[in-house]
Structure formats: C-alpha cells, structure tokens
Design a protein around this motif. Structure first.
Motif, short mmCIF file in Angstrom:
data_model
loop_
_atom_site.label_atom_id
_atom_site.label_comp_id
_atom_site.label_asym_id
_atom_site.label_seq_id
_atom_site.Cartn_x
_atom_site.Cartn_y
_atom_site.Cartn_z
N PRO A 137 15.30 5.17 1.53
CA PRO A 137 14.87 6.44 1.66
C PRO A 137 13.92 6.67 0.52
O PRO A 137 13.99 6.12 -0.64
CB PRO A 137 16.38 7.12 1.21
N GLY A 138 13.05 7.72 0.56
CA GLY A 138 12.05 8.21 -0.33
C GLY A 138 10.85 7.19 -0.41
O GLY A 138 9.99 7.30 -1.22
N MET A 139 10.90 6.05 0.37
CA MET A 139 9.93 5.07 0.27
C MET A 139 9.22 4.71 1.54
O MET A 139 8.56 3.59 1.88
CB MET A 139 10.41 3.58 -0.17
N GLY A 140 9.39 5.83 2.41
CA GLY A 140 8.76 5.69 3.72
C GLY A 140 7.27 5.29 3.84
O GLY A 140 6.45 4.79 4.80
N ALA A 160 3.80 9.98 1.30
CA ALA A 160 3.54 10.62 2.75
C ALA A 160 4.40 9.65 3.47
O ALA A 160 4.34 9.07 4.35
CB ALA A 160 2.22 10.39 3.22
N ASP A 161 6.16 10.25 3.29
CA ASP A 161 6.92 9.81 3.93
C ASP A 161 6.93 9.54 5.55
O ASP A 161 7.21 8.79 6.17
CB ASP A 161 8.41 10.27 3.43
N ARG A 162 6.68 10.85 5.97
CA ARG A 162 6.68 11.03 7.52
C ARG A 162 5.61 10.40 8.07
O ARG A 162 5.69 9.62 9.06
CB ARG A 162 6.45 12.47 7.57
N LEU A 163 4.25 10.35 7.55
CA LEU A 163 3.10 9.53 8.24
C LEU A 163 3.54 7.95 7.82
O LEU A 163 3.41 7.31 8.80
CB LEU A 163 1.98 9.67 7.18
N GLY A 164 4.35 7.78 6.94
CA GLY A 164 4.57 6.28 6.70
C GLY A 164 5.45 5.79 8.00
O GLY A 164 5.42 4.76 8.59
N SER A 165 6.55 6.80 8.43
CA SER A 165 7.65 6.32 9.47
C SER A 165 6.54 6.18 10.73
O SER A 165 6.86 5.40 11.39
CB SER A 165 8.62 7.29 9.50
N ALA A 166 5.74 7.28 10.92
CA ALA A 166 5.01 7.27 12.10
C ALA A 166 4.15 5.93 11.97
O ALA A 166 3.99 5.15 13.30
CB ALA A 166 4.10 8.52 12.43
N VAL A 167 3.53 5.63 10.97
CA VAL A 167 2.58 4.42 11.13
C VAL A 167 3.58 3.06 11.25
O VAL A 167 3.20 2.27 12.14
CB VAL A 167 1.91 4.31 9.78
N THR A 168 4.58 3.11 10.69
CA THR A 168 5.35 1.95 11.02
C THR A 168 5.74 1.78 12.34
O THR A 168 5.62 0.77 12.96
CB THR A 168 6.78 1.99 10.09
N ALA A 169 6.08 2.83 12.99
CA ALA A 169 6.60 3.01 14.43
C ALA A 169 5.30 2.55 15.37
O ALA A 169 5.53 1.80 16.23
CB ALA A 169 7.06 4.35 14.87
N ARG A 170 4.23 3.21 15.09
CA ARG A 170 3.11 2.67 15.71
C ARG A 170 2.80 1.25 15.72
O ARG A 170 2.34 0.57 16.61
CB ARG A 170 1.86 3.73 15.42
N ILE A 215 0.78 -1.10 -0.02
CA ILE A 215 -0.12 0.05 -0.12
C ILE A 215 0.92 1.21 0.04
O ILE A 215 1.96 1.34 0.45
CB ILE A 215 -1.05 0.08 1.14
N GLU A 216 0.34 2.36 -0.62
CA GLU A 216 1.19 3.70 -0.61
C GLU A 216 0.29 4.58 0.25
O GLU A 216 -0.79 4.76 -0.17
CB GLU A 216 1.51 3.91 -2.05
N LEU A 217 0.96 5.31 1.07
CA LEU A 217 0.42 6.30 1.77
C LEU A 217 0.72 7.66 0.93
O LEU A 217 2.24 7.75 0.62
CB LEU A 217 0.85 6.49 3.12
N VAL A 218 -0.17 8.51 0.70
CA VAL A 218 0.13 9.81 -0.14
C VAL A 218 -0.44 10.93 0.80
O VAL A 218 -1.48 10.66 1.82
CB VAL A 218 -0.94 9.77 -1.30
N THR A 219 0.06 12.04 0.64
CA THR A 219 -0.57 13.40 1.42
C THR A 219 -1.73 13.65 0.52
O THR A 219 -2.76 14.54 1.12
CB THR A 219 0.46 14.47 1.19
N ASP A 220 -2.02 13.43 -0.78
CA ASP A 220 -3.05 13.86 -1.51
C ASP A 220 -3.32 13.00 -2.67
O ASP A 220 -2.45 12.73 -3.43
CB ASP A 220 -2.52 15.21 -1.87
N ARG A 221 -4.51 12.29 -2.69
CA ARG A 221 -4.89 11.43 -3.67
C ARG A 221 -4.55 11.80 -5.11
O ARG A 221 -4.29 11.15 -5.95
CB ARG A 221 -5.96 10.75 -3.64
#
Ligand SMILES: Cc1ncc(COP(=O)(O)O)c(C=O)c1O
Length: 301
Positions: free
Chosen positions: A263-266, A239-249, A227-233
């Motif tokens: 890098p670039g694939m968070g 959405a790299d930063r969101l991806g890292s946060a979701v990974t950590a959570r 799945i790919e998270l994006v800031t805007d469809r």
C-alpha cells in the motif's frame, strides 16, 4: 545474546503497517536516508545523511538503556522502495555501532550474491558486517538462507547456549544447491554481468525518464533498479493509481512488474531481472514499460 536493544535501519515510518499490537520492546528505528525525499538537508537541498544519522542515534541513545545489541540494515532498501543510501552512510553507521559495542547485521537477502554488480552491496562502502544474512539467489528457487559471521561471534553464541532450529536447518539437499549456485556465480562472472546488464537497464530507464514526465526518479545499483512515478516532479507526489495501471498494462504486454504491491507504493517499481537475463530481454522489458507508460498516461488525460 545478553544484550537487549536493537535498532533497525531503513524502516519508512510513513509506510508502517497498521492494526498490529505494539512492536517488541527494545526495538528502535532509524530514519531512512532517502536522497529523493530528503528530510535533513544541506543548504543546496541535498540529503544531509550525516546529520540525519546523528539525530537518529541521539534519539536511540535517549531511549535505550545502553545495552544496544545490534543494528540491522539492508544496503539498499528493496521492498521498502529501492532506496539506495548515499556512499559513506554505512561506514558512518558502522562507526556508530562500534562506539556503542553494537553488531552491524547486513541483510543481503535481496542485494547479495552479485545482484548489485558486486558480490555484496556492502562492498561499496568498504565495510565488513559482523553478521551477513543471505537468501533468495542462494537457493536458486529452493528455500535456503544463510547467516554468516565471524568465528568469535559464533563462539560467543555457542558459549551462551544459543540454539536455532527449523525443520530444514542444515538440510544437505538445499545446501548442495547453494554451493552450486556460488560456483556458477563465480564461474560465469555474474557480478560483472550484473554490472554490465545493470548499466544498460539503468540507461534505458533514464531514457524513459527523459521521455515521460511522470518518471520522477530512477535509482538503484546493478540489476536492482527502481523507478518512481509521480503526479508532479516538483511536489514528488506518488502516482499510485498510474503505477497500478502501468503494472496491469505491462502484465498484458508480457512483463510482470511490481511483484510486491505494498500500500502506498503503487508508483514505485522495483526492477530486479534474473542475473542471467540477456541484453535482448532487458531491451524488451524496457520497450514494454515504455509502451505501457505512454498508453496509461494518455488514457488518464
Ligand atoms: C530483505 C529481505 N530480508 C529477509 C527476507 C526473508 O527471507 P527468507 O524468507 O528467505 O528468510 C526477505 C524476504 O522477502 C527480504 O526481502
């Protein structure tokens, strides 16, 4: 091999590594047939992979000395972002190779041995590679890989004095494990199981996409989904930063996601549970992912 040039499919040029010396001369890259981010498009905006492939080979023909040896591809770019080239792509690629006397090498280290719902992912496209490489699942955790080819190619390599050594080449211990893995995959029908579990996983991911605006794309086959998270469809900005946060959570909640964080694939999650994962384990993973996305999105607002 006497021939020198080779091409590699599926290298995402935007994510190429930096800070290394030049790549080996005689290597060329083909553009990635990425249906989510099409570069060559039909009038309806969908990926025109045939035109993209033709263009890729035009560039290779213009640069090569005509002694093209082989083309190496993954049937689904796994660590490259779980990109599943459209059906028909590999049959067309095989024809391009045949026209140039090139071998087609299919790397199924990740996709092979039942993961995508069939024994080999290349089966979907009705092709047979000249050389197939396997690893990972084959050793069930032990370091084992295999190169499989035709008797003719093996003979040609032998006649030309080709040699390949590593410390553990032809190691009987891991070979015995590999044979057992093949037996178990067959005995337990894990190709069928991966197809069934994969459709449940995919259905769950599509539900997440319906509920969460940030899930831009769901893709893959069988038990290799992404799945790919994006800031805007609309812009499809990752959405790299969101991806890292979701990974950590997810990790805190008990789900180890995004094992390879390039890098670039968070924001891209490669999801490849064990072929033996139960329906309940897959459901639990989806629930954790759902919770993590919801929490991280609301924390970001
Ligand atoms: C697609 C693909 N091919 C090849 C390899 C290399 O496999 P091995 O280290 O088992 O030779 C990997 C390892 O991550 C891979 O993902």
């Amino acid at each position: 091999m006497a021939r020198h040039d080779a091409c590699r499919g599926g290298v995402d040029l935007q994510r190429r590594p930096h800070g290394y010396g030049p790549v080996a001369p005689g290597n060329f890259a083909l553009p990635t047939p990425n249906p989510y981010r099409p570069d060559f498009t039909n009038p309806d905006g969908a990926l025109d992979w045939q035109r993209q492939l033709d263009f890729g080979f035009e560039l290779i023909d213009a640069q090569s000395t005509g002694s093209l040896a082989a083309c190496i591809v993954e049937p689904i770019l796994s660590s490259g972002g779980v990109i599943d080239p459209p059906a028909g792509y590999f049959a067309a690629l095989k024809r391009k190779c045949e026209e140039r006397g090139m071998l087609l090498i299919v790397d199924e280290a990740q996709t092979g041995l039942c993961r995508t719902g069939s024994w080999y992912a290349f089966e979907r496209d009705g092709i047979v590679p000249d050389i197939l490489t396997l690893s990972k699942t084959l050793g069930a955790g032990l370091p084992l890989a295999a190169v499989i080819t035709t008797a003719e190619i093996e003979q040609a390599a032998h006649d030309r004095g080709y040699l390949f050594f590593t410390t553990h080449v032809s190691d009987p211990l891991v070979a015995a494990v590999g044979v057992t893995v093949l037996d178990v995959l067959q005995r337990d029908g894990l190709d069928t199981r991966a197809a069934q579990a994969g459709s449940a996983l995919r259905a769950g991911l599509l539900e997440l996409q319906e509920r969460h605006e940030c899930v831009g794309d769901v893709r893959g086959r069988g038990l290799m989904q992404g799945i790919e998270l994006v800031t805007d469809r609309a812009t499809k900005q990752g959405a790299d930063r969101l991806g890292s946060a979701v990974t950590a959570r997810c990790f805190e909640l008990g789900l180890h996601m995004n094992v390879v964080q390039l890098p670039g694939m968070g924001g891209i999650f490669r999801i490849a549970p064990p072929l033996t994962a139960s329906d309940e384990e897959i459901r639990t993973g989806l629930d954790i992912l759902d919770t993590a996305i919801a929490e991280c999105v609301s924390a970001a607002v």
